[in-house]
Scaffold this active site. Structure first.
Site, mmCIF file in Angstrom:
data_model
loop_
_atom_site.group_PDB
_atom_site.id
_atom_site.type_symbol
_atom_site.label_atom_id
_atom_site.label_comp_id
_atom_site.label_asym_id
_atom_site.label_seq_id
_atom_site.Cartn_x
_atom_site.Cartn_y
_atom_site.Cartn_z
ATOM 1 C CG ASP A 15 75.557 -13.121 51.377
ATOM 2 O OD1 ASP A 15 76.347 -13.505 52.265
ATOM 3 O OD2 ASP A 15 74.401 -13.566 51.269
ATOM 4 C CE LYS A 115 74.422 -15.122 54.315
ATOM 5 N NZ LYS A 115 73.530 -15.363 53.176
ATOM 6 C CB CYS A 164 71.349 -11.945 52.595
ATOM 7 S SG CYS A 164 70.943 -13.478 51.712
#
Length: 209
Positions: A15, A115, A164
């Site tokens: 990310d 995702k 994450c």
């Protein structure tokens, strides 16, 4: 990283997107400080397999505080029987904030895993959704993709270290991969979480590099 990396080791870059940088919709503490290092690591071609995860939410996603009248960002609710933090709207599909960061050379990637695209399920980890509507954590398919390529070890970096990145590393080791986290190439939402993150990593035998 000073040692040679095995051909069976994959790098997972989690990310690294503008919305998680200072000034972004969901800024991580010093999130932009990792850009230069991650760019250099990818340019060095140290890993045979490199995967980037990308938060990729539809508008009105269940994790957005704006989807829950009367709630504010960072409030907590129960979702599918589990705790869920409500976030500012972030990484909305097709917006500049959801792109892979433009100052990183991504040409070493051989896969991008998007995702969080199910409007009713959040997804922190690159390996599994947070919690499905039937109490399960559905797979993203990443573990199988890695195993088909002979990968048995993963190195994780990116954002956010306490969310994450942590969930990705924890799932990796739970799924049988030897797992390491590049501490200096990750940043948390808040540094107040660092001690708890370290404890969680050490408890599961995840190496901090």
């Amino acid at each position: 990283m000073s040692h040679a990396v095995s051909a069976t080791t994959a790098l997972i870059v989690v990310d690294v997107q503008p919305d998680f940088m200072p000034g972004g919709a969901l800024a991580c503490h010093e999130g932009d400080a990792i850009i230069e290092g991650i760019d250099a690591l990818l340019r060095a071609r140290r890993f045979r397999h490199v995967v980037a995860t990308q938060d990729w939410h539809p508008r009105g996603h269940v994790s957005f505080a704006s989807s829950h009248p009367g709630h504010a960002p960072f409030d907590g609710i129960t979702l599918h029987g589990h705790a869920q933090t409500l976030w500012p709207d972030h990484c909305v599909q097709g917006t500049p904030g959801a792109a892979l960061h433009p100052l990183v050379d991504w040409s070493a990637l051989d896969a991008v895993l998007r995702k969080g695209s199910d409007p009713g399920v959040d997804s922190y980890s690159g390996f599994r959704e947070n919690h499905g509507p039937h109490g399960t954590r559905p797979s993203t398919g990443l573990a199988g993709w890695l195993r088909e390529r002979g990968v048995d070890e993963v190195v994780v970096c990116g954002l956010a270290r306490d969310v994450c990145v942590l969930w990705t590393a924890q799932d990796a080791v739970a799924l049988g991969f030897r797992t390491h986290l590049l501490w200096e190439l990750s940043r948390p939402v808040t540094p107040a979480s660092d001690a708890a993150t370290c404890a969680a990593l050490q408890a599961q035998g995840i190496g901090i590099m």
